[in-house]
Design a protein around this motif. Structure first.
Motif, short mmCIF file in Angstrom:
data_model
loop_
_atom_site.label_atom_id
_atom_site.label_comp_id
_atom_site.label_asym_id
_atom_site.label_seq_id
_atom_site.Cartn_x
_atom_site.Cartn_y
_atom_site.Cartn_z
N GLU A 116 -2.36 -2.59 12.97
CA GLU A 116 -2.25 -3.18 11.65
C GLU A 116 -0.78 -3.44 11.30
OE1 GLU A 116 -4.54 -4.08 9.52
OE2 GLU A 116 -6.35 -3.27 10.46
N LYS A 117 -0.53 -4.59 10.71
CA LYS A 117 0.83 -4.94 10.28
C LYS A 117 1.31 -3.96 9.23
CE LYS A 117 3.49 -8.85 8.49
NZ LYS A 117 3.41 -10.25 7.98
N LEU A 118 0.44 -3.64 8.28
CA LEU A 118 0.71 -2.60 7.28
C LEU A 118 -0.31 -1.50 7.50
CD1 LEU A 118 2.10 -1.48 4.73
CD2 LEU A 118 0.45 -2.79 3.37
N PHE A 119 0.15 -0.35 7.95
CA PHE A 119 -0.75 0.77 8.24
C PHE A 119 -0.99 1.57 6.97
CE2 PHE A 119 -1.46 5.24 9.23
CZ PHE A 119 -2.51 5.16 10.13
N ILE A 120 -2.28 1.78 6.64
CA ILE A 120 -2.66 2.54 5.45
C ILE A 120 -3.63 3.63 5.87
CG2 ILE A 120 -3.59 2.41 3.11
CD1 ILE A 120 -3.14 -0.62 3.20
N THR A 121 -3.39 4.84 5.43
CA THR A 121 -4.30 5.95 5.70
C THR A 121 -4.54 6.72 4.41
OG1 THR A 121 -4.69 7.95 7.02
CG2 THR A 121 -2.43 7.52 6.37
N TRP A 122 -5.69 7.39 4.34
CA TRP A 122 -6.07 8.11 3.12
C TRP A 122 -6.28 9.59 3.43
CZ3 TRP A 122 -10.45 11.06 2.35
CH2 TRP A 122 -10.64 11.54 1.05
N ALA B 28 5.57 -0.38 8.77
CA ALA B 28 5.26 -0.33 7.34
C ALA B 28 4.06 0.59 7.15
CB ALA B 28 4.95 -1.73 6.82
N VAL B 29 4.24 1.65 6.35
CA VAL B 29 3.21 2.69 6.21
C VAL B 29 2.99 3.01 4.74
CG1 VAL B 29 2.55 5.06 6.78
CG2 VAL B 29 3.85 3.69 8.43
N VAL B 30 1.72 3.11 4.36
CA VAL B 30 1.33 3.57 3.02
C VAL B 30 0.37 4.74 3.18
CG1 VAL B 30 0.04 3.01 0.92
CG2 VAL B 30 1.67 1.36 1.86
N ASN C 279 6.59 3.76 2.51
CA ASN C 279 7.92 3.89 3.10
C ASN C 279 8.72 2.61 2.84
OD1 ASN C 279 6.93 2.07 4.99
ND2 ASN C 279 7.49 3.30 6.78
N THR C 280 9.97 2.61 3.30
CA THR C 280 10.86 1.49 2.99
C THR C 280 10.34 0.18 3.56
OG1 THR C 280 12.77 2.97 2.90
CG2 THR C 280 13.21 0.62 3.28
#
Length: 578
Positions: A148-154, A177-179, A191-192
């Protein structure tokens, strides 16, 4: 004995047997009748609690009975099929899930879960992760597995996984890129690289995004990359392109349908309709699922207050005319918000407050909340108010007490994570209802005893036994993904109060087994105003049943989590769980 009944006895040798009466003409209504036989039918109706047969036609229950002969009034002179495939199993009313967020569910299901408890989702299992080192190791593994271009985890929670900030995420993944979505859903940490990708990578851009009406500036912090509570929906809007790709939406819808089916849910309520993307974006998406003939469930859409513009009743009429259907529908109910998230310790607590001295948060300031409550109440609407801490409960009870008396309208407290015994007495005296989130005690009972609340208040979170003793109607909800969409699991938690560490907290606050099962059937239907249609097996109600492998009353509270759902009968049609 009528010839019809004799014929039934002779031909019911297979699992499904067609039976045609020879004693009279076909009836003018309910011409085609299906009679389901079960080892036991638990109706959840106090006057007729058990049966062995249920006759259905045109999607509704005609009658329940102990034997076939008793059903002659509905079967004699009609085309009848006796379905015996459940003769060794147990039927209950289709389970009712009174508080979910389909948009949140669709967003969350495609994401990897890294949380304090294990999760079983359609087609995959996520193990429990605890400790800072274990969390970081699993995060690095998930990053390596993802393109994923923007990695998101919950699932992150600081009491289980340590503190998380933008700087710490930068150290873990400086080139990605991580959220991180916090376990409460009410908070994200970026993150930045992620802030830059979302075009809020400078202080000026960040502050411009979150310095808007209705957003508390303290709920978005550029230095730490934390965005929460009143700022969250703006953060979600920035994430929208990465959360709602066609592939992810398709996956989320399919898996939500499957979770409902596997866990016996035939009716639910969306308690934040319009809050994630607006009604004109959300309604067509939900209709694409619920208006399908192969979706064995229905949903009541309850809007958040801000999306109801102008005259509430004119809004309801127009929205119902534009989007309403038999399985996706609206009523005069609204969702309000008081204090912050329980999983993030943002709920508002009375003295002594939190052990570290931090303050809870308001999602809606009390004066604004009172204005919202008065607006909808005076228009005849029922109120569903999100409230978690005892300070928040005091505010909400005060607002509700000041409203004019209107017996035909409901006042429902949503979640009710921590309330005092005195507040529960007021809740009972005011004849309020509670839609409770029981998973707080399961996941947080031990952690909050050590940090934040102390052993006594933490043990008495989800004070549901007290509410039962005061005869308060209770529904149990998942608020997915605060808990699994699994009503039997919720009933198990509420009736055992066993924590992740195996401790049993405040046994006097357990629900009785009978109350726990009512809280996922008839009382869950009551808190969303649908108990005249669903929640029990009775003549005239929807023919919605869940098929179980055993009797949950006979198994007992501690075995509720072991009861298996075989599938559902929705409006008279069978859908296998697998």
């Amino acid at each position: 004995m009528k010839y019809w009944f004799l014929a039934v006895l002779l031909v019911c040798v297979g699992s499904v047997s067609p039976v045609h009466s020879e004693s009279g003409p076909i009836g003018s209504t309910y011409d085609n009748v299906v009679v389901y036989e079960a080892d036991k039918i638990i109706t959840m109706e106090p006057g007729y609690p058990e049966a062995k047969y249920v006759a259905v036609s045109d999607g509704i229950v005609l009658a329940v009975a102990e034997n076939l002969e008793e059903l002659a009034a509905w079967t004699d002179g009609r085309r009848v099929t006796v379905d015996r495939q459940f003769a060794s199993q147990v039927l209950m009313p289709g389970f009712v899930e009174p508080h979910i967020h389909p948009m949140q569910t669709i967003m969350m299901l495609p994401l990897p879960f890294i949380s304090p408890e294990a999760w079983d989702l359609p087609g995959r299992h996520y193990p429990r992760v605890t400790g800072e080192e274990e969390y970081e190791a699993r995060l690095r593994e998930a990053l390596a597995e993802s393109e994923e271009k923007l990695f998101i985890t919950w699932g992150h929670h600081r009491l289980f996984h340590g503190e998380m900030t933008r700087q710490k995420l930068d150290a873990i993944a400086s080139e990605r890129a991580v959220v991180i979505w916090q376990r409460s859903f009410h908070e994200i940490i970026a993150n930045t690289k992620a802030l830059e990708m979302l075009e809020i990578g400078t202080r000026d851009a960040f502050e411009a995004e979150f310095n808007r009406p209705g957003i508390d500036p303290s709920h978005a912090d550029f230095e730490t990359g934390v965005i929460h509570e009143t700022a969250l929906f703006n953060g979600v809007e920035k994430l929208r392109p990465y959360l709602f790709s066609p592939e992810k939406v398709k996956q989320g819808l399919a898996e939500m349908r499957q979770m409902m089916l596997e866990n016996g849910v035939t009716t639910s309520a969306d308690l934040a309709f319009g809050g994630f993307g607006g009604i004109d974006a959300e309604a067509p998406l939900f209709k694409s699922l619920y208006d399908r003939d192969d979706t064995p469930s229905r949903i009541l859409a309850i809007p958040v207050a801000p999306v109801v513009e102008g005259d509430p009743n004119a809004w309801l009429a127009a929205t119902s005319a534009k989007y309403g259907s038999d399985k996706f529908f609206f009523s005069d109910r609204v969702k309000l918000f008081a204090d912050g998230a329980f999983f993030a310790q943002f709920m508002q607590m009375k003295p002594p407050g939190y052990s570290d001295g931090h303050e809870g948060k308001w999602i809606t300031e009390p004066d604004v909340l009172e204005e919202q409550a008065e607006r909808f109440w005076e228009e005849g609407w029922s109120l569903h108010t999100h409230v978690n801490g005892d300070k928040g409960v005091d505010v909400v009870l005060g607002i509700l007490e000041r409203l004019s008396t209107r017996e035909a309208q409901d006042r429902v407290l949503e979640h009710l994570g921590y309330s005092t015994e005195a507040q529960n007495r007021r809740i009972g005296e005011m004849q309020l209802m509670v839609s409770a989130q029981p998973n707080y005690i399961r996941i947080l009972g031990d952690a909050y005893a050590r940090y934040g609340l102390g052993p006594d208040r933490a043990a008495q979170m989800n004070r549901l036994g007290s509410l039962e003793r005061k005869k308060v109607p209770i529904g149990l909800h998942s608020d997915f993904n605060m808990a699994p969409i699994d009503p039997l699991y919720l009933a198990w938690v509420a009736s055992t109060r066993i924590t992740l560490e195996g401790n049993e907290k405040a046994p006097e606050e357990r629900l009785s087994l009978h109350k726990a099962l009512r809280a996922i059937t008839i009382e869950a239907a009551q808190v969303i105003g649908l108990d005249d249609q669903v929640g029990s097996i009775a003549s005239g109600k929807k023919a919605d049943f869940v098929v179980l492998d055993r009797d949950p009353f006979a198994s007992g509270a501690r075995a509720l989590n072991d009861v298996q759902v075989r599938g559902v009968i929705f409006e008279g049609r069978w859908f296998a769980a697998q």
